[in-house]
Write a protein that holds these residues in place. Structure first.
Motif, PDB file in Angstrom:
ATOM      1  N   ASP A  38       0.915  -1.103   0.004  1.00  0.00           N
ATOM      2  CA  ASP A  38      -0.143  -0.190  -0.442  1.00  0.00           C
ATOM      3  C   ASP A  38       0.943   0.984   0.121  1.00  0.00           C
ATOM      4  O   ASP A  38       1.831   1.474   0.246  1.00  0.00           O
ATOM      5  CB  ASP A  38      -1.210   0.379   1.643  1.00  0.00           C
ATOM      6  CG  ASP A  38      -2.164  -1.022   1.347  1.00  0.00           C
ATOM      7  OD1 ASP A  38      -1.804  -1.804  -0.133  1.00  0.00           O
ATOM      8  OD2 ASP A  38      -2.616  -0.825   2.013  1.00  0.00           O
ATOM      9  N   ILE A  39       0.340   2.036  -0.700  1.00  0.00           N
ATOM     10  CA  ILE A  39       1.357   3.840  -0.958  1.00  0.00           C
ATOM     11  C   ILE A  39       0.567   4.833   0.210  1.00  0.00           C
ATOM     12  O   ILE A  39      -0.760   4.347   0.678  1.00  0.00           O
ATOM     13  CB  ILE A  39       1.172   4.656  -2.200  1.00  0.00           C
ATOM     14  CG1 ILE A  39       1.600   3.304  -3.143  1.00  0.00           C
ATOM     15  CG2 ILE A  39       1.528   5.948  -2.379  1.00  0.00           C
ATOM     16  CD1 ILE A  39       1.869   3.431  -4.480  1.00  0.00           C
ATOM     17  N   VAL A  40       1.790   4.793   1.576  1.00  0.00           N
ATOM     18  CA  VAL A  40       1.121   6.201   2.149  1.00  0.00           C
ATOM     19  C   VAL A  40       1.429   6.594   2.425  1.00  0.00           C
ATOM     20  O   VAL A  40       2.527   7.131   2.309  1.00  0.00           O
ATOM     21  CB  VAL A  40       1.177   4.565   3.878  1.00  0.00           C
ATOM     22  CG1 VAL A  40       0.162   3.817   3.680  1.00  0.00           C
ATOM     23  CG2 VAL A  40       2.237   4.635   4.143  1.00  0.00           C
ATOM     24  N   ASP A  41       0.661   7.936   2.704  1.00  0.00           N
ATOM     25  CA  ASP A  41       1.160   8.804   3.342  1.00  0.00           C
ATOM     26  C   ASP A  41       1.569   9.508   5.136  1.00  0.00           C
ATOM     27  O   ASP A  41       0.942   8.848   5.229  1.00  0.00           O
ATOM     28  CB  ASP A  41       0.409  10.193   2.957  1.00  0.00           C
ATOM     29  CG  ASP A  41       0.323  10.708   1.458  1.00  0.00           C
ATOM     30  OD1 ASP A  41       1.241  10.042   0.944  1.00  0.00           O
ATOM     31  OD2 ASP A  41      -1.565  11.098   1.488  1.00  0.00           O
ATOM     32  N   ILE A  42       2.821   9.693   5.305  1.00  0.00           N
ATOM     33  CA  ILE A  42       3.482   9.415   6.520  1.00  0.00           C
ATOM     34  C   ILE A  42       2.827  11.144   7.096  1.00  0.00           C
ATOM     35  O   ILE A  42       3.500  12.509   6.537  1.00  0.00           O
ATOM     36  CB  ILE A  42       5.292   9.783   6.740  1.00  0.00           C
ATOM     37  CG1 ILE A  42       5.107   8.276   5.966  1.00  0.00           C
ATOM     38  CG2 ILE A  42       5.078  10.017   8.092  1.00  0.00           C
ATOM     39  CD1 ILE A  42       6.847   7.927   5.916  1.00  0.00           C
ATOM     40  N   LYS A  43       2.127  11.273   8.058  1.00  0.00           N
ATOM     41  CA  LYS A  43       2.120  12.875   9.295  1.00  0.00           C
ATOM     42  C   LYS A  43       2.134  12.582  10.362  1.00  0.00           C
ATOM     43  O   LYS A  43       1.063  11.473  10.949  1.00  0.00           O
ATOM     44  CB  LYS A  43       0.419  13.665   7.802  1.00  0.00           C
ATOM     45  CG  LYS A  43       0.710  14.353   8.847  1.00  0.00           C
ATOM     46  CD  LYS A  43      -1.216  15.117   8.728  1.00  0.00           C
ATOM     47  CE  LYS A  43      -1.685  16.348   8.377  1.00  0.00           C
ATOM     48  NZ  LYS A  43      -2.983  16.518   8.715  1.00  0.00           N
ATOM     49  N   GLY A  44       2.592  12.991  10.911  1.00  0.00           N
ATOM     50  CA  GLY A  44       3.483  12.986  12.324  1.00  0.00           C
ATOM     51  C   GLY A  44       1.689  13.778  13.511  1.00  0.00           C
ATOM     52  O   GLY A  44       1.496  14.626  12.920  1.00  0.00           O
ATOM     53  N   ASN A  45       1.065  12.502  13.905  1.00  0.00           N
ATOM     54  CA  ASN A  45       0.142  13.102  14.711  1.00  0.00           C
ATOM     55  C   ASN A  45       0.625  13.815  16.569  1.00  0.00           C
ATOM     56  O   ASN A  45       1.584  12.410  17.419  1.00  0.00           O
ATOM     57  CB  ASN A  45      -0.512  12.411  14.705  1.00  0.00           C
ATOM     58  CG  ASN A  45      -2.023  13.101  16.060  1.00  0.00           C
ATOM     59  OD1 ASN A  45      -2.429  12.901  16.307  1.00  0.00           O
ATOM     60  ND2 ASN A  45      -3.095  11.538  15.622  1.00  0.00           N
ATOM     61  N   GLY A  46       1.245  14.516  16.650  1.00  0.00           N
ATOM     62  CA  GLY A  46       1.677  15.297  18.272  1.00  0.00           C
ATOM     63  C   GLY A  46       1.102  14.997  19.247  1.00  0.00           C
ATOM     64  O   GLY A  46       1.259  14.946  20.303  1.00  0.00           O
ATOM     65  N   ALA A  47      -0.053  14.139  19.262  1.00  0.00           N
ATOM     66  CA  ALA A  47      -1.865  13.925  20.191  1.00  0.00           C
ATOM     67  C   ALA A  47      -0.458  12.679  20.847  1.00  0.00           C
ATOM     68  O   ALA A  47      -0.776  11.855  22.002  1.00  0.00           O
ATOM     69  CB  ALA A  47      -2.849  13.194  19.982  1.00  0.00           C
ATOM     70  N   LYS A  60       6.209  12.706   4.187  1.00  0.00           N
ATOM     71  CA  LYS A  60       6.145  11.498   2.664  1.00  0.00           C
ATOM     72  C   LYS A  60       5.452  10.945   2.055  1.00  0.00           C
ATOM     73  O   LYS A  60       4.579  10.397   2.830  1.00  0.00           O
ATOM     74  CB  LYS A  60       7.716  11.693   3.240  1.00  0.00           C
ATOM     75  CG  LYS A  60       9.301  12.622   3.682  1.00  0.00           C
ATOM     76  CD  LYS A  60       9.301  12.677   1.953  1.00  0.00           C
ATOM     77  CE  LYS A  60      10.757  13.980   2.268  1.00  0.00           C
ATOM     78  NZ  LYS A  60      10.481  15.044   2.751  1.00  0.00           N
ATOM     79  N   THR A  61       5.910  10.390   1.027  1.00  0.00           N
ATOM     80  CA  THR A  61       5.293   9.433   0.617  1.00  0.00           C
ATOM     81  C   THR A  61       5.750   7.854   0.871  1.00  0.00           C
ATOM     82  O   THR A  61       7.132   7.937   0.189  1.00  0.00           O
ATOM     83  CB  THR A  61       4.650  10.039  -0.663  1.00  0.00           C
ATOM     84  OG1 THR A  61       3.959  10.892  -0.160  1.00  0.00           O
ATOM     85  CG2 THR A  61       3.596   8.107  -0.872  1.00  0.00           C
ATOM     86  N   GLY A  62       5.697   6.733   0.839  1.00  0.00           N
ATOM     87  CA  GLY A  62       6.008   6.068   0.598  1.00  0.00           C
ATOM     88  C   GLY A  62       5.569   4.497   0.514  1.00  0.00           C
ATOM     89  O   GLY A  62       4.139   4.936   1.158  1.00  0.00           O
ATOM     90  N   ARG A  63       5.851   3.563   0.770  1.00  0.00           N
ATOM     91  CA  ARG A  63       5.201   1.884   0.217  1.00  0.00           C
ATOM     92  C   ARG A  63       5.428   1.129   1.573  1.00  0.00           C
ATOM     93  O   ARG A  63       6.884   0.649   1.663  1.00  0.00           O
ATOM     94  CB  ARG A  63       6.094   1.411  -1.236  1.00  0.00           C
ATOM     95  CG  ARG A  63       4.837   0.288  -0.825  1.00  0.00           C
ATOM     96  CD  ARG A  63       5.522  -1.079  -2.998  1.00  0.00           C
ATOM     97  NE  ARG A  63       5.042   0.419  -3.683  1.00  0.00           N
ATOM     98  CZ  ARG A  63       4.395   0.493  -4.277  1.00  0.00           C
ATOM     99  NH1 ARG A  63       3.226  -0.409  -4.415  1.00  0.00           N
ATOM    100  NH2 ARG A  63       4.189   0.785  -5.507  1.00  0.00           N
ATOM    101  N   VAL A  76      11.474   5.134   2.798  1.00  0.00           N
ATOM    102  CA  VAL A  76      10.948   6.193   1.213  1.00  0.00           C
ATOM    103  C   VAL A  76      11.901   6.118   1.277  1.00  0.00           C
ATOM    104  O   VAL A  76      13.362   5.878   1.894  1.00  0.00           O
ATOM    105  CB  VAL A  76      10.180   6.938   3.385  1.00  0.00           C
ATOM    106  CG1 VAL A  76      10.384   8.580   2.445  1.00  0.00           C
ATOM    107  CG2 VAL A  76       9.226   6.559   3.721  1.00  0.00           C
ATOM    108  N   ASN A  77      11.909   7.012   0.765  1.00  0.00           N
ATOM    109  CA  ASN A  77      13.332   7.618  -0.705  1.00  0.00           C
ATOM    110  C   ASN A  77      13.653   9.100   0.548  1.00  0.00           C
ATOM    111  O   ASN A  77      13.352   9.854   0.632  1.00  0.00           O
ATOM    112  CB  ASN A  77      12.697   7.607  -1.491  1.00  0.00           C
ATOM    113  CG  ASN A  77      12.409   6.800  -2.719  1.00  0.00           C
ATOM    114  OD1 ASN A  77      12.990   5.874  -2.294  1.00  0.00           O
ATOM    115  ND2 ASN A  77      12.173   6.757  -4.144  1.00  0.00           N
TER     116      ASN A  77
END
Length: 136
Positions: A38-47, A60-63, A76-77
């Motif tokens: 699956d291709i996913v976007d990484i977005k840190g959640n500060g909570a 960033k986007t990775g697999r 991730v590249n």
């Protein structure tokens, strides 16, 4: 005073929760199914501090290459000087979401196939500009 070099240095606004989005994280975040490839976007959640990716990987986007009960492994590249390295990071599922980039591509392919089918029925020749991706 010099800059500190902690793991979360310079993330005051990066990992801050958006306006009116504080509090309990919705259950839909945990109910999503992630599979290898699956291709996913990484977005840190500060909570959630556990399994938080480094600030470099935010956006960033990775697999996905590995799935565990609470986390996923993502490739991730990362550009390091003159080469692009494939980094493998482990991130909790609160910090990833399915990417729409692949969906846009698949929708475009379906639309082009439909155009080709209609053109074949009407014996019309499609030029290259009709098949190319449109810049918005």
């Amino acid at each position: 005073m010099t800059n500190t070099n902690g793991y979360r240095r310079g993330t005051r606004y990066l990992f801050a929760r958006p306006f009116r989005k504080h509090g309990v994280i919705p259950l839909s975040t945990y109910m999503k199914v992630y599979k290898r490839g699956d291709i996913v976007d990484i977005k840190g959640n500060g909570a959630i501090q556990k399994g938080l990716p480094h600030k470099f990987y935010h956006g960033k986007t990775g697999r996905i290459f590995n799935v565990t009960p609470h986390a996923v492994g993502v490739i991730v590249n990362k550009q390091v000087r003159n080469r692009i390295m494939q980094k493998r990071i482990n991130v909790r599922i609160e910090h990833v979401k399915h990417s729409n980039s692949r969906l846009d591509f698949l929708n475009r392919v379906k639309k082009i196939e439909l155009l080709k089918k209609e053109a074949k029925e009407k014996n019309i020749k499609l030029d290259e500009s009709q098949l190319k991706r449109k810049v918005i």
